[in-house]
Design a protein around this motif. Structure first.
Motif, PDB file in Angstrom:
ATOM      1  N   CYS A 181       5.263   4.102   1.891  1.00 47.63           N
ATOM      2  CA  CYS A 181       5.043   2.758   1.340  1.00 47.63           C
ATOM      3  C   CYS A 181       5.003   1.741   2.472  1.00 47.63           C
ATOM      4  N   ASP A 182       3.947   0.936   2.469  1.00 48.28           N
ATOM      5  CA  ASP A 182       3.845  -0.188   3.406  1.00 48.28           C
ATOM      6  C   ASP A 182       4.004  -1.478   2.612  1.00 48.28           C
ATOM      7  N   PRO A 183       5.104  -2.173   2.782  1.00 48.37           N
ATOM      8  CA  PRO A 183       5.321  -3.385   1.985  1.00 48.37           C
ATOM      9  C   PRO A 183       4.485  -4.547   2.511  1.00 48.37           C
ATOM     10  N   ILE A 184       4.526  -5.621   1.763  1.00 44.16           N
ATOM     11  CA  ILE A 184       3.864  -6.842   2.209  1.00 44.16           C
ATOM     12  C   ILE A 184       4.596  -7.364   3.443  1.00 44.16           C
ATOM     13  N   SER A 185       3.838  -7.755   4.436  1.00 41.59           N
ATOM     14  CA  SER A 185       4.428  -8.243   5.669  1.00 41.59           C
ATOM     15  C   SER A 185       5.351  -9.434   5.399  1.00 41.59           C
ATOM     16  N   SER A 206       0.843  -1.191   0.000  1.00 40.05           N
ATOM     17  CA  SER A 206       0.000   0.000   0.000  1.00 40.05           C
ATOM     18  C   SER A 206       0.876   1.238   0.000  1.00 40.05           C
ATOM     19  N   GLN A 207       0.337   2.298  -0.611  1.00 35.45           N
ATOM     20  CA  GLN A 207       1.055   3.557  -0.697  1.00 35.45           C
ATOM     21  C   GLN A 207       0.115   4.694  -0.350  1.00 35.45           C
ATOM     22  N   SER A 208       0.692   5.715   0.257  1.00 34.25           N
ATOM     23  CA  SER A 208      -0.118   6.888   0.554  1.00 34.25           C
ATOM     24  C   SER A 208       0.737   8.143   0.444  1.00 34.25           C
ATOM     25  N   PRO A 209       0.124   9.285   0.058  1.00 35.32           N
ATOM     26  CA  PRO A 209      -1.244   9.361  -0.452  1.00 35.32           C
ATOM     27  C   PRO A 209      -1.328   8.783  -1.867  1.00 35.32           C
ATOM     28  N   THR A 255      12.171   2.336   8.055  1.00 36.60           N
ATOM     29  CA  THR A 255      12.251   2.192   9.506  1.00 36.60           C
ATOM     30  C   THR A 255      11.833   0.793   9.930  1.00 36.60           C
ATOM     31  N   GLY A 256      12.639   0.209  10.784  1.00 36.12           N
ATOM     32  CA  GLY A 256      12.294  -1.094  11.342  1.00 36.12           C
ATOM     33  C   GLY A 256      12.174  -2.185  10.305  1.00 36.12           C
ATOM     34  N   GLY A 257      12.797  -1.989   9.169  1.00 32.88           N
ATOM     35  CA  GLY A 257      12.734  -3.004   8.123  1.00 32.88           C
ATOM     36  C   GLY A 257      11.374  -3.169   7.496  1.00 32.88           C
ATOM     37  N   SER A 258      10.483  -2.175   7.703  1.00 36.31           N
ATOM     38  CA  SER A 258       9.141  -2.312   7.146  1.00 36.31           C
ATOM     39  C   SER A 258       8.769  -1.083   6.331  1.00 36.31           C
ATOM     40  N   VAL A 259       8.072  -0.152   6.938  1.00 37.07           N
ATOM     41  CA  VAL A 259       7.567   1.024   6.223  1.00 37.07           C
ATOM     42  C   VAL A 259       8.718   1.861   5.683  1.00 37.07           C
ATOM     43  N   SER A 260       8.499   2.403   4.484  1.00 41.66           N
ATOM     44  CA  SER A 260       9.503   3.266   3.876  1.00 41.66           C
ATOM     45  C   SER A 260       8.876   4.614   3.525  1.00 41.66           C
ATOM     46  N   THR A 261       9.696   5.648   3.618  1.00 39.46           N
ATOM     47  CA  THR A 261       9.268   6.991   3.240  1.00 39.46           C
ATOM     48  C   THR A 261      10.247   7.552   2.225  1.00 39.46           C
ATOM     49  N   ASP A 310      13.126 -13.045  -7.715  1.00 35.75           N
ATOM     50  CA  ASP A 310      12.154 -12.770  -6.678  1.00 35.75           C
ATOM     51  C   ASP A 310      11.107 -11.842  -7.252  1.00 35.75           C
ATOM     52  N   THR A 311       9.850 -12.248  -7.305  1.00 37.44           N
ATOM     53  CA  THR A 311       8.816 -11.403  -7.884  1.00 37.44           C
ATOM     54  C   THR A 311       8.633 -10.133  -7.064  1.00 37.44           C
ATOM     55  N   GLN A 312       8.632  -9.007  -7.761  1.00 40.11           N
ATOM     56  CA  GLN A 312       8.375  -7.736  -7.106  1.00 40.11           C
ATOM     57  C   GLN A 312       6.888  -7.432  -7.193  1.00 40.11           C
ATOM     58  N   TYR A 313       6.282  -7.148  -6.052  1.00 39.87           N
ATOM     59  CA  TYR A 313       4.865  -6.830  -5.966  1.00 39.87           C
ATOM     60  C   TYR A 313       4.740  -5.316  -5.794  1.00 39.87           C
ATOM     61  N   PHE A 314       3.992  -4.712  -6.706  1.00 40.88           N
ATOM     62  CA  PHE A 314       3.909  -3.259  -6.741  1.00 40.88           C
ATOM     63  C   PHE A 314       2.676  -2.739  -6.020  1.00 40.88           C
ATOM     64  N   GLY A 315       2.838  -1.571  -5.417  1.00 41.99           N
ATOM     65  CA  GLY A 315       1.705  -0.846  -4.883  1.00 41.99           C
ATOM     66  C   GLY A 315       1.020  -0.051  -5.981  1.00 41.99           C
TER      67      GLY A 315
END
Lengths: 113, 115
Positions: free
Chosen positions: B23-27, B5-8, B70-76, B102-107
């Protein structure tokens, strides 16, 4: 510079016809991938073909790879209106940094009902 | 499960302002990528994060662009002093552990318009 270059830039066909898109690239690769993009937003991964493979199938998709000509083709058989989208090929660089995909400018496919 | 997911989804800003794209990547995905798609152009690689390794920033077009994860998850992705040529769709992708197989999954992307 763009590694992958698709042609044609735009393709318009009738539902039920086959659509063929081509991609050429310049340098050695490990893999080549095809993606679909609807309405200029997120990309959806379609298929990956490795450099030692010549042909791969997935449902109505058929991908070929000719490493001697540095080219690939994507064939969509029995097209549907829902296949209308932009299609991109993406290549990686063999050796290090192979996570870095280089995309072409895409082929805009329009399937008319 | 949830995708990237991406915002805005859309951002309109004035020239010279700073913007932050999220950007919130896949868990569970350790690799995260940012790309930029300008009108009439293909996708340009911007930056790559993999686990705790130093990011590959080789695609960032200028020092006005920066990104962190940050924390290996969310990116800005931050763009300072935006220019009109920064107008584009910014796409984030994640993959399980990096590498070209490795398949890249896009937001869905963030459409940035700089007036």
């Amino acid at each position: 510079s763009q590694q992958g270059e698709e042609d044609p830039q735009a393709l318009s066909i009738q539902e039920g016809e086959n659509a063929t898109m081509n991609c050429s690239y310049k340098t050695s690769i490990n893999n080549l991938q095809w993606y679909r993009q609807n309405s200029g937003r997120g990309l959806v991964h379609l298929i990956l073909i490795r450099s030692n493979e010549r042909e791969k199938h997935s449902g109505r998709l058929r991908v070929t790879l000719d490493t001697s000509k540095k080219s690939s083709s994507l064939l969509i058989t029995a097209s549907r209106a829902a296949d209308t989208a932009s299609y991109f090929c993406a290549t990686d660089a063999s050796g290090g940094s192979n996570y870095k995909l280089t995309f072409g400018k895409g082929t805009l496919l329009t399937v008319n009902p | 499960g949830a995708g990237v997911s991406q915002s805005p989804s859309n951002k309109v800003t004035e020239k010279g302002k700073d913007v932050e794209l999220r950007c919130d990547p896949i868990s569970g995905h350790t690799a995260l990528y940012w790309y930029r798609q300008s009108l009439g152009q293909g996708l340009e690689f911007l930056i790559y994060f993999q686990g705790n390794s130093a990011p590959d920033k080789s695609g960032l077009p200028s020092d006005r662009f920066s990104a962190e994860r940050t924390g290996g998850s969310v990116s800005t992705l931050t763009i300072q002093r935006t220019q009109q040529e920064d107008s584009a769709v910014y796409l984030c992708a994640s993959s399980l552990d990096g590498g070209s197989v490795d398949t890249q999954y896009f937001g869905p992307g963030t459409r940035l318009t700089v007036l």
